[in-house]
Design an enzyme around this catalytic site. Structure first.
Site, PDB file in Angstrom:
ATOM      1  N   HIS A  32       0.833  -1.204   0.000  1.00  0.00           N
ATOM      2  CA  HIS A  32       0.000   0.000   0.000  1.00  0.00           C
ATOM      3  C   HIS A  32       0.872   1.260   0.000  1.00  0.00           C
ATOM      4  CE1 HIS A  32      -3.985  -1.917   1.283  1.00  0.00           C
ATOM      5  NE2 HIS A  32      -3.128  -2.919   1.222  1.00  0.00           N
ATOM      6  N   ASP A 136      -6.603   5.255   3.316  1.00  0.00           N
ATOM      7  CA  ASP A 136      -6.608   3.861   2.910  1.00  0.00           C
ATOM      8  C   ASP A 136      -7.766   3.131   3.581  1.00  0.00           C
ATOM      9  OD1 ASP A 136      -5.776   1.554   1.623  1.00  0.00           O
ATOM     10  OD2 ASP A 136      -3.686   1.790   2.202  1.00  0.00           O
TER      11      ASP A 136
END
Length: 489
Positions: A32, A136
């Site tokens: 990520h 996120d």
């Protein structure tokens, strides 16, 4: 100069709109951290100011920024120390695969320092108030803090196929079941088993996503559900060209406008490490003869399956380069089968350290990629047109693999439907089909070449970023009611 779609169509006499100020909060995993650093780079290259928020050690381990260092502020937030978290552990890569609860607990403890950081930024008299927070999927506390200060928030996601797989099996994909707070909690609300096309081992392997983690007692899916509820839009590292059916389904099921970011492929120039030992080994191999084997760094295989993979590569007889993450608690001498490296040393290389994956995939000796099907690895492999041998392990990897199978870019290794195990014969058969058998390889190379055209289409992915920026700006100027027609294919 701002390059988004709004400014590019404005008359030359009109003043350029001011740069946006954007805060990006990636999850504590390098799968990520790195893609959203790429997003930060692309926004900064258009003149926008980006604050990239993570923990000190994670920020220190990021690669150098190319041309936008002055436009990206790295914001370190101290990760709380909790019992059971190893010293220096700040990402999923730093903890054993089955011992992530302390990391979740520490992650939840970032809520207070993030709220303090955002409050200070919003109180600044130097016009530093963020225009957007990009959070996120698990950062439920980031949009909560943003809402307190009137800052709109977008939820970052990486896979429409994963959303579609969570929702499959109920109401024929038409709507969320009654009682589901969001698509992420759909399986709990309806209590169904594996949907069509999903093996039982994958369904049961995702059970930890629904289990309470950390001191908060919240599951990963509950965190995602809260993040979704508190965000104005969902921005996804995907596009209809990559996963058309799943993208369309996710757009209907998420309940929020779904905005594609494109695939954000890495620079085709590689990692810049041409002197790595693995790269030097590749230099001595024939063109397109090597299968590159890399199953990510997050969830290593148990040693028994590492041995089956090794025996399968040996049976296949092809050249291979294996970037192997050592299973935890296993002595170095026991990681590979006895005598394996001696028997395969003339045509294979195993490396247990860091490997420059992009440089390896760009090398002319590589002709196939045995991958766990993480989104970044798929994008990187197909950027160079490599057919795939697919061995998904966890999370979105199974849904991603099924999308790629449908596009005929390779095939999955045969697995036991109940426990997900595989054997050496399944590995050898898949490797030979992709690397050796002329008829099947021709099909897979053709499929991979078609996907390469999509991944390598720089104009396509830059246009998605421009459209994303334009929509962020439209939300600010026109309000949510005038923004984001629901994404459909």
């Amino acid at each position: 100069m701002d390059m988004d779609a709004a400014s590019s169509s404005a008359p030359s006499s009109s003043p350029s709109p001011r740069p946006l100020r954007v805060v990006i909060c990636p999850w504590l995993a390098f799968g990520h951290l790195l893609p959203y650093l790429e997003l930060a780079e692309r926004l900064a290259s258009r003149g926008h100011r980006v604050s990239y928020v993570s923990t000190p050690r994670n920020l220190a381990r990021l690669p150098p920024r190319r041309h936008t260092a002055g436009a990206i502020d790295l914001v370190p937030l101290p990760l709380p120390r909790v019992e059971g978290l190893p010293d220096g552990a700040e990402s999923t890569n730093d903890v054993p695969g089955g011992a992530v609860d302390p990391l979740w607990e520490a992650f939840d403890g970032l809520a207070a320092p993030f709220a303090e950081y955002l409050a200070a930024a919003c109180a600044s008299k130097n016009d530093k108030k963020p225009d957007w927070v990009l959070a996120d999927v698990f950062h439920y506390w980031a949009p909560a803090a943003a809402l307190e200060h009137g800052v709109p928030c977008a939820m970052l996601m990486s896979s429409a196929a994963m959303v579609a797989s969570l929702a499959c099996g109920a109401r024929e994909h038409a709507e969320l079941a009654a009682g589901a707070a969001s698509v992420f909690e759909q399986p709990l609300a309806v209590g169904f088993g594996p949907p069509a096309g999903m093996p039982r081992y994958e369904w049961e392997g995702n059970a930890p996503l629904f289990a309470a983690r950390g001191a908060s007692g919240m599951s990963a899916t509950r965190r995602a559900s809260l993040t979704l509820q508190r965000c104005a839009i969902v921005a996804i590292r995907s596009c209809p060209e990559w996963e058309a059916e799943a993208f369309s389904l996710a757009a209907r099921l998420l309940g929020k406008p779904l905005v594609p970011l494109g695939l954000m492929p890495p620079s085709p120039d590689g990692d810049g490490d041409d002197d790595d030992a693995a790269v030097r080994w590749l230099d001595a191999q024939p063109a397109k003869s090597v299968v590159y084997v890399a199953l990510g760094s997050e969830v290593p295989l148990p040693v028994e399956l590492v041995h089956e993979l090794a025996h399968g590569l040996e049976l296949a007889g092809t050249r291979f380069l294996w970037a192997l993450r050592k299973p935890g608690g296993v002595a170095d001498a026991d990681v590979l089968p006895a005598g394996f490296q001696e028997r395969t040393g003339r045509h294979g290389l195993v490396t247990m350290g860091w490997a420059p994956q992009i440089t390896i995939l760009a090398h002319g000796a590589v002709g196939g990629f045995l991958t766990h099907c993480g989104r970044s690895s798929l994008v990187e492999g197909l950027l160079y047109g490599h057919p795939l041998i697919m061995l998904p392990i966890f999370g979105d990897q199974g849904p991603n693999a099924r999308v790629m199978v449908g596009k005929k870019v390779g095939l999955q290794v045969a697995r036991n439907e109940d426990d997900g195990s595989f054997d050496r014969h399944g590995i050898a058969s898949a490797v030979r089909a992709v690397m050796v058998d002329e008829d099947s390889r021709r099909v897979f190379v053709a499929g991979a070449t078609k996907m390469q055209e999509i991944v390598a289409d720089k104009e396509l992915h830059e246009r998605y970023i421009d459209e994303f920026v334009h929509q962020l700006r439209s939300f600010i100027t026109d309000g949510p009611a005038a923004t984001y027609p629901r994404a459909e294919t």
